[in-house]
Design a protein around this motif. Structure first.
Motif, short mmCIF file in Angstrom:
data_model
loop_
_atom_site.label_atom_id
_atom_site.label_comp_id
_atom_site.label_asym_id
_atom_site.label_seq_id
_atom_site.Cartn_x
_atom_site.Cartn_y
_atom_site.Cartn_z
N GLY A 60 -0.18 -0.72 -2.90
CA GLY A 60 0.79 -0.04 -3.75
C GLY A 60 1.08 -0.68 -5.09
N ILE A 61 0.22 -1.57 -5.57
CA ILE A 61 0.49 -2.26 -6.83
C ILE A 61 0.63 -1.27 -7.99
CG2 ILE A 61 -0.41 -3.91 -8.51
CD1 ILE A 61 -1.74 -5.37 -6.14
N LEU A 62 -0.35 -0.39 -8.16
CA LEU A 62 -0.28 0.60 -9.23
C LEU A 62 0.73 1.69 -8.91
CD1 LEU A 62 -1.24 1.83 -11.89
CD2 LEU A 62 -3.11 2.93 -10.61
N ALA A 63 0.73 2.18 -7.67
CA ALA A 63 1.64 3.27 -7.29
C ALA A 63 3.09 2.89 -7.54
CB ALA A 63 1.44 3.62 -5.81
N GLU A 64 3.47 1.68 -7.15
CA GLU A 64 4.86 1.27 -7.34
C GLU A 64 5.21 1.11 -8.81
OE1 GLU A 64 7.54 -2.54 -6.06
OE2 GLU A 64 6.54 -1.45 -4.42
N SER A 65 4.26 0.62 -9.60
CA SER A 65 4.55 0.46 -11.03
C SER A 65 4.73 1.81 -11.71
CB SER A 65 3.43 -0.34 -11.71
OG SER A 65 2.22 0.38 -11.76
N MET A 66 3.99 2.83 -11.27
CA MET A 66 4.17 4.17 -11.84
C MET A 66 5.50 4.77 -11.42
SD MET A 66 0.33 5.87 -11.87
CE MET A 66 0.02 5.73 -10.09
N ALA A 67 5.91 4.51 -10.18
CA ALA A 67 7.22 4.99 -9.72
C ALA A 67 8.34 4.32 -10.51
CB ALA A 67 7.37 4.72 -8.23
N ARG A 68 8.17 3.07 -10.84
CA ARG A 68 9.18 2.36 -11.64
C ARG A 68 9.30 2.95 -13.05
NH1 ARG A 68 10.95 -2.56 -9.64
NH2 ARG A 68 9.89 -3.31 -7.76
N GLN A 69 8.26 3.65 -13.49
CA GLN A 69 8.30 4.31 -14.79
C GLN A 69 8.94 5.70 -14.70
OE1 GLN A 69 7.67 1.37 -16.44
NE2 GLN A 69 6.85 2.75 -17.99
N GLY A 70 9.41 6.05 -13.52
CA GLY A 70 10.12 7.32 -13.36
C GLY A 70 9.30 8.44 -12.77
N ALA A 71 8.06 8.15 -12.35
CA ALA A 71 7.22 9.19 -11.76
C ALA A 71 7.57 9.41 -10.29
CB ALA A 71 5.75 8.82 -11.89
N ASP A 72 7.31 10.61 -9.80
CA ASP A 72 7.42 10.92 -8.37
C ASP A 72 6.03 10.69 -7.79
OD1 ASP A 72 7.84 11.92 -5.85
OD2 ASP A 72 8.00 14.01 -6.46
N VAL A 73 5.85 9.59 -7.07
CA VAL A 73 4.51 9.12 -6.71
C VAL A 73 4.24 9.23 -5.21
CG1 VAL A 73 2.92 7.15 -6.78
CG2 VAL A 73 4.55 7.49 -8.64
N LEU A 74 3.05 9.72 -4.90
CA LEU A 74 2.51 9.69 -3.55
C LEU A 74 1.29 8.79 -3.57
CD1 LEU A 74 2.14 10.66 -0.60
CD2 LEU A 74 0.82 12.58 -1.51
N GLY A 75 1.30 7.75 -2.75
CA GLY A 75 0.14 6.87 -2.61
C GLY A 75 -0.56 7.16 -1.29
N ILE A 76 -1.87 7.33 -1.33
CA ILE A 76 -2.60 7.60 -0.09
C ILE A 76 -3.72 6.59 0.09
CG2 ILE A 76 -2.05 10.06 -0.28
CD1 ILE A 76 -5.09 10.51 -0.80
N ASP A 77 -4.00 6.30 1.35
CA ASP A 77 -5.05 5.35 1.70
C ASP A 77 -5.38 5.58 3.17
OD1 ASP A 77 -5.88 2.48 0.08
OD2 ASP A 77 -6.49 2.68 2.17
N LEU A 78 -6.50 5.01 3.62
CA LEU A 78 -6.88 5.11 5.03
C LEU A 78 -6.73 3.78 5.76
CD1 LEU A 78 -9.98 7.48 4.79
CD2 LEU A 78 -7.68 8.03 5.61
N ALA A 79 -6.26 2.76 5.04
CA ALA A 79 -6.03 1.45 5.66
C ALA A 79 -4.56 1.36 6.08
CB ALA A 79 -6.38 0.33 4.68
N GLU A 80 -4.31 1.53 7.34
CA GLU A 80 -2.94 1.61 7.86
C GLU A 80 -2.13 0.35 7.54
OE1 GLU A 80 -0.59 2.33 12.13
OE2 GLU A 80 -2.76 2.07 12.06
N SER A 82 -2.47 -1.78 5.10
CA SER A 82 -2.13 -1.83 3.67
C SER A 82 -0.96 -0.91 3.36
CB SER A 82 -3.35 -1.44 2.83
OG SER A 82 -4.39 -2.39 2.97
N LEU A 83 -0.96 0.28 3.96
CA LEU A 83 0.12 1.23 3.72
C LEU A 83 1.45 0.70 4.23
CD1 LEU A 83 -1.57 4.65 4.53
CD2 LEU A 83 -0.91 3.78 2.29
#
Length: 235
Positions: A60-80, A82-83
């Protein structure tokens, strides 16, 4: 689930507890993240209020940084694993506009086509058997007029020297075996997949590392690491 490499999933799952340690194997991702985020906003504009999906989000390094910028973010992955790390970090940091799901990009594209203003897929395509399928899924997920961002590694000798021999074996920036040269992607290949998927390539940038200053920078050299910004045609 067919477009997944079990060994790649296992590799990143074993390292999951280190995702948010800036001195761990994921240090390069922490160091390049401000560059990635800044470039995304430079191309697509402010993320505030935008609906974003991060494909192959890992911890979630990039996903969280985009959410901190005010975006509504969904992060997806297949590595349980990591999620779970990503979810815990977001909860502890109090980042509310951020969700995570264990789902393949292709499956999400069937479920939620055309719903995202911005789609990001960074440092992920070189780890799957069929990267063209990922490009198609990203294009499907984007709204008409939406932005799609990719980053990956050029398949040519200089990239082998820098990204594998240099980064993994000489400088120790990444664990040995992180990358497989045969899975690197030429810019011409990525551009072709984008065109076939209905994406118009807008911008391309290279990303370099200076071993003397130990700093990363965006530049015009796409011979090793490079980023691509595309836009889905508006209706």
């Amino acid at each position: 689930m067919s477009n997944v490499d079990a060994q790649e999933l296992a590799k990143f799952s074993d390292l999951a507890h280190k995702w948010w340690d800036p001195d761990s194997e994921f240090r390069p991702l922490h160091e390049i993240n401000p560059l990635r985020l800044g470039w995304i906003e430079q191309c697509a504009g402010p993320l505030t209020g935008r609906r974003v999906v991060d494909i192959g989000c890992g911890g979630g390094i990039l996903a969280e940084s985009m959410a901190r910028q005010g975006a509504d973010v969904l992060g997806i992955d297949l590595a349980e694993r990591s999620l779970k790390v990503a979810q815990l970090h977001a909860m502890e940091a109090g980042v509310a506009s951020l969700r995570y799901r264990e789902i393949a990009a292709e499956a999400l594209a069937v479920e939620q086509p055309g719903l995202f203003d911005v789609v990001t897929c960074m440092e992920m395509m070189e780890h799957v058997p069929d990267p063209a399928s990922i490009v198609q899924a990203c294009a499907t997920l984007a709204k008409p007029g939406g932005w799609v961002f990719f980053s990956t590694i050029h398949r040519q000798p200089k990239a082998f020297l820098h990204a594998i021999l240099g980064a993994e074996y000489l400088l120790g920036l990444l664990p040995r075996g992180t990358h497989e040269y045969a899975r690197f992607i030429r810019p011409s290949e990525l551009a072709r997949w984008c065109r076939y998927s209905g994406l118009d390539l807008q911008h391309t940038r290279g990303m370099g590392y200076n071993p003397l200053t130990r700093r990363y920078q965006l530049n015009a050299d796409t011979s090793v690491n490079y980023l691509v910004a595309c836009r889905k045609a508006a209706i």
